[in-house]
Motif scaffolding. Structure first.
Motif, PDB file in Angstrom:
ATOM      1  N   PHE A  14      -3.607 -12.156  -4.673  1.00 45.13           N
ATOM      2  CA  PHE A  14      -4.729 -11.226  -4.654  1.00 45.13           C
ATOM      3  C   PHE A  14      -5.540 -11.229  -5.952  1.00 45.13           C
ATOM      4  O   PHE A  14      -6.516 -10.502  -6.081  1.00 45.13           O
ATOM      5  CB  PHE A  14      -4.221  -9.798  -4.413  1.00 45.13           C
ATOM      6  N   THR A  70      -1.409   1.687 -11.479  1.00 46.99           N
ATOM      7  CA  THR A  70      -2.833   1.722 -11.158  1.00 46.99           C
ATOM      8  C   THR A  70      -3.503   2.753 -12.058  1.00 46.99           C
ATOM      9  O   THR A  70      -2.923   3.205 -13.043  1.00 46.99           O
ATOM     10  CB  THR A  70      -3.039   2.064  -9.662  1.00 46.99           C
ATOM     11  N   GLU A  85      -5.120  -4.704  -6.546  1.00 44.12           N
ATOM     12  CA  GLU A  85      -6.389  -4.371  -5.914  1.00 44.12           C
ATOM     13  C   GLU A  85      -7.597  -4.891  -6.682  1.00 44.12           C
ATOM     14  O   GLU A  85      -8.558  -5.366  -6.085  1.00 44.12           O
ATOM     15  CB  GLU A  85      -6.512  -2.857  -5.756  1.00 44.12           C
ATOM     16  N   ASN A  86      -7.571  -4.841  -7.983  1.00 43.72           N
ATOM     17  CA  ASN A  86      -8.745  -5.217  -8.766  1.00 43.72           C
ATOM     18  C   ASN A  86      -8.299  -5.773 -10.118  1.00 43.72           C
ATOM     19  O   ASN A  86      -8.742  -5.316 -11.167  1.00 43.72           O
ATOM     20  CB  ASN A  86      -9.645  -3.990  -8.963  1.00 43.72           C
ATOM     21  N   GLY A 144     -14.649   0.680  -8.921  1.00 44.06           N
ATOM     22  CA  GLY A 144     -13.305   1.226  -9.044  1.00 44.06           C
ATOM     23  C   GLY A 144     -12.582   0.742 -10.279  1.00 44.06           C
ATOM     24  O   GLY A 144     -13.113   0.035 -11.127  1.00 44.06           O
ATOM     25  N   GLN A 146     -10.412  -1.249 -12.827  1.00 46.11           N
ATOM     26  CA  GLN A 146     -10.257  -2.684 -13.045  1.00 46.11           C
ATOM     27  C   GLN A 146      -9.255  -2.934 -14.161  1.00 46.11           C
ATOM     28  O   GLN A 146      -9.312  -2.320 -15.228  1.00 46.11           O
ATOM     29  CB  GLN A 146     -11.598  -3.317 -13.413  1.00 46.11           C
ATOM     30  N   TYR A 193       0.822  -1.205   0.000  1.00 47.07           N
ATOM     31  CA  TYR A 193       0.000   0.000   0.000  1.00 47.07           C
ATOM     32  C   TYR A 193       0.861   1.262   0.000  1.00 47.07           C
ATOM     33  O   TYR A 193       0.476   2.295  -0.530  1.00 47.07           O
ATOM     34  CB  TYR A 193      -0.925  -0.011   1.217  1.00 47.07           C
ATOM     35  N   TYR A 205      -8.017 -11.938  -9.082  1.00 48.52           N
ATOM     36  CA  TYR A 205      -9.406 -12.374  -9.258  1.00 48.52           C
ATOM     37  C   TYR A 205      -9.534 -13.156 -10.559  1.00 48.52           C
ATOM     38  O   TYR A 205      -8.765 -12.964 -11.496  1.00 48.52           O
ATOM     39  CB  TYR A 205     -10.356 -11.172  -9.323  1.00 48.52           C
ATOM     40  N   SER A 248     -16.498  -9.025 -11.832  1.00 51.90           N
ATOM     41  CA  SER A 248     -15.630  -9.742 -10.911  1.00 51.90           C
ATOM     42  C   SER A 248     -14.797  -8.749 -10.113  1.00 51.90           C
ATOM     43  O   SER A 248     -14.764  -7.558 -10.402  1.00 51.90           O
ATOM     44  CB  SER A 248     -14.721 -10.703 -11.678  1.00 51.90           C
ATOM     45  N   GLY A 249     -14.075  -9.273  -9.147  1.00 50.87           N
ATOM     46  CA  GLY A 249     -13.254  -8.404  -8.313  1.00 50.87           C
ATOM     47  C   GLY A 249     -14.106  -7.665  -7.302  1.00 50.87           C
ATOM     48  O   GLY A 249     -15.102  -8.174  -6.791  1.00 50.87           O
ATOM     49  N   LYS A 250     -13.764  -6.431  -7.039  1.00 56.87           N
ATOM     50  CA  LYS A 250     -14.480  -5.649  -6.032  1.00 56.87           C
ATOM     51  C   LYS A 250     -15.833  -5.170  -6.519  1.00 56.87           C
ATOM     52  O   LYS A 250     -16.688  -4.781  -5.735  1.00 56.87           O
ATOM     53  CB  LYS A 250     -13.630  -4.463  -5.599  1.00 56.87           C
ATOM     54  N   GLY A 251     -16.021  -5.125  -7.847  1.00 58.27           N
ATOM     55  CA  GLY A 251     -17.295  -4.661  -8.374  1.00 58.27           C
ATOM     56  C   GLY A 251     -17.375  -3.155  -8.513  1.00 58.27           C
ATOM     57  O   GLY A 251     -18.414  -2.622  -8.892  1.00 58.27           O
TER      58      GLY A 251
END
Length: 475
Positions: free
Chosen positions: A382, A418, A445-446, A469, A471, A314, A384, A464-467
């Protein structure tokens, strides 16, 4: 000239370190596992040396054969009941299971991988035990008189037996003496199975056994095993705790843990290296017959823990990928397009400031790109996979910006990559080396890894992933 170690990934290679010959070290022991005990009884203990799993099973057969001799009639040397009880002990469910993982229905990924691993290892150990005892080499080597004199105290909480084994062990020719042998036999198998849980290629892993006055056989592993199983059964298992346990199993001497390590018999890294990223285990480890770090001046070999470049991803520096080439779901790369380069990746050690990191290096378009190997494995954990929920159209509405990016452009950014929003496609041409390197470059993260890139998979990937933000879809 020392030969480089080479790991094959489909038609690609990962090259590093110095290959080592382990075969010449296996089976050279300081003595016999059957030796003089207290008074006139014969004792059993693993002699000091380098073992793999099957070599331990061979030595444990001496305990089984001693039991069969001492049971005499009506057993007549038939190990079926005793081995059936061993199989029940090594199962992950049932009344006599020594590690009842089955009923726990572990939902975390680490627990799920280790549960399946426990099944695989237990079944193979029992198969070896049956195969080795059927050869009756121990009886031929030592004779019934020597095996009949074996007797010792097995200090253990005690393992439950199936009813048939209870009847046999405590039958007319059984009793406490046979039960002590059987208890030690079962306990050593349980310790062996549990010691190998972290390793995907567990049959190949060499580990050193030393003779201790206070520990018999593999009992020196009991303290580390207790900590590990507490974490596993309490669903508090992390990748770091698996590495710590593995370091104890192979007697590395390391007190700190990273994501992998080197010890005097090879290198242990996450099991994904050399496998397809989409299907590779995320938490298991793999042993490699290679010395990754060597001090050239003295040719000394030290135990080394491999650290992440950034202990906290992070806080790692980040760059934004930008808009890339604007596109839509109708202008995505054609599935099935492939290219061959790069065909080789290299692991490059960097030792400084009392810590060691490894870099995963690729050459593309005449340039060298590297990512931190630890971050690569972190990105894989991490990752997906496409798992649709029937709401793909809503996701497309929320993410109106769809961009295409070239791999070389992503690798050219500093730090982890990112973006602020949108869906970002990165085609790899099916090159697994590039896929792995991207997992070490993208902020974890995604990130969703695709298999085919067809419309059905893409629609599943969008949700998929966090849904929400930014991707990244790696195709």
């Amino acid at each position: 000239m020392m030969q480089k170690y080479q790991l094959t990934l489909k038609d690609k290679q990962i090259v590093w370190g110095t290959a080592v010959d382990i075969e010449s070290l296996i089976g050279k022991y300081s003595g016999d596992s059957i030796r003089q005990g207290v008074n006139t009884a014969l004792d059993w203990n693993l002699p000091a040396g380098i073992y793999r799993a099957k070599e331990v099973v061979v030595e444990l057969d001496k305990l089984l054969e001693a039991m069969l001799v001492q049971l005499g009639e009506p057993v007549k040397g038939d190990p079926t009941v005793l081995l059936d009880s061993l199989q029940a002990n090594l199962a992950i469910s049932g009344r006599v299971s020594a590690l009842p993982l089955g009923p726990l229905a572990l939902e975390d990924k680490a627990g799920a991988e280790l549960t399946a691993q426990a099944v695989r290892i237990g079944e193979q150990l029992v198969s070896w035990a049956r195969e080795i005892n059927a050869q009756k080499r121990v009886l031929a080597q030592y004779g019934p008189e020597t095996l009949g004199a074996m007797e010792f105290r097995s200090h253990c909480y005690g393992h439950a037996l199936i009813p048939e084994a209870i009847a046999q062990a405590f039958g007319p020719t059984g009793g406490p003496r046979v039960m002590q042998l059987y208890n030690e036999y079962l306990h050593q198998f349980v310790l062996l199975r549990d010691a190998l849980l972290p390793f995907a290629n567990w049959e190949q892993v060499p580990f050193e056994v030393k003779e201790y006055t206070e520990f018999k056989g593999l009992r020196f592993l009991e303290p580390a095993r207790e900590v590990f199983l507490t974490q596993l059964l309490g669903k508090k298992l992390t990748h770091k705790s698996i590495v710590q346990y593995a370091q104890s199993v192979v007697s590395s001497g390391l007190s700190t843990a990273g994501y992998g390590f080197q010890y005097h018999l090879g290198t242990v890294l996450p099991a994904g290296l050399g496998e397809a990223a989409g299907t590779a285990a995320r938490y298991l480890l793999k042993w490699h017959p290679v010395h990754t770090i060597r001090t050239e001046e003295t040719q000394a070999l030290a135990a080394v823990a491999f650290d992440y470049e950034y202990a906290d991803y992070y806080a790692a520096p980040r760059s934004e990928a930008g808009a890339g080439t604007p596109g839509s779901k109708d202008t995505l790369p054609i599935p099935g397009e492939h290219y061959d380069q790069p065909s080789v990746a290299r692991l490059l050690p960097n030792t400084e400031d009392d810590r060691t990191t490894l870099r995963f290096s690729l050459e593309m378009e005449g340039r060298e790109f590297t990512v931190d190997l630890g971050q690569l494995f972190r990105g894989h954990r991490f990752l997906y996979r496409p798992q649709g929920n029937g709401n793909a159209e809503a996701a497309i509405v929320k993410r109106t910006l769809i961009s295409l990016h070239q791999v070389v452009d992503i690798f050219s950014f500093a730090g982890l990559v990112t973006n602020t929003d949108g869906i970002h496609f990165i085609p790899t041409g099916g090159n697994e080396l590039v896929v792995w390197a991207l997992l070490g470059k993208l902020y974890p993260e995604n990130v969703v890894l695709l298999d085919k890139g067809d419309q059905e998979e893409l629609e599943a990937a969008y949700v998929s992933g966090k849904g929400f933000g930014t991707q990244f879809l790696v195709l």
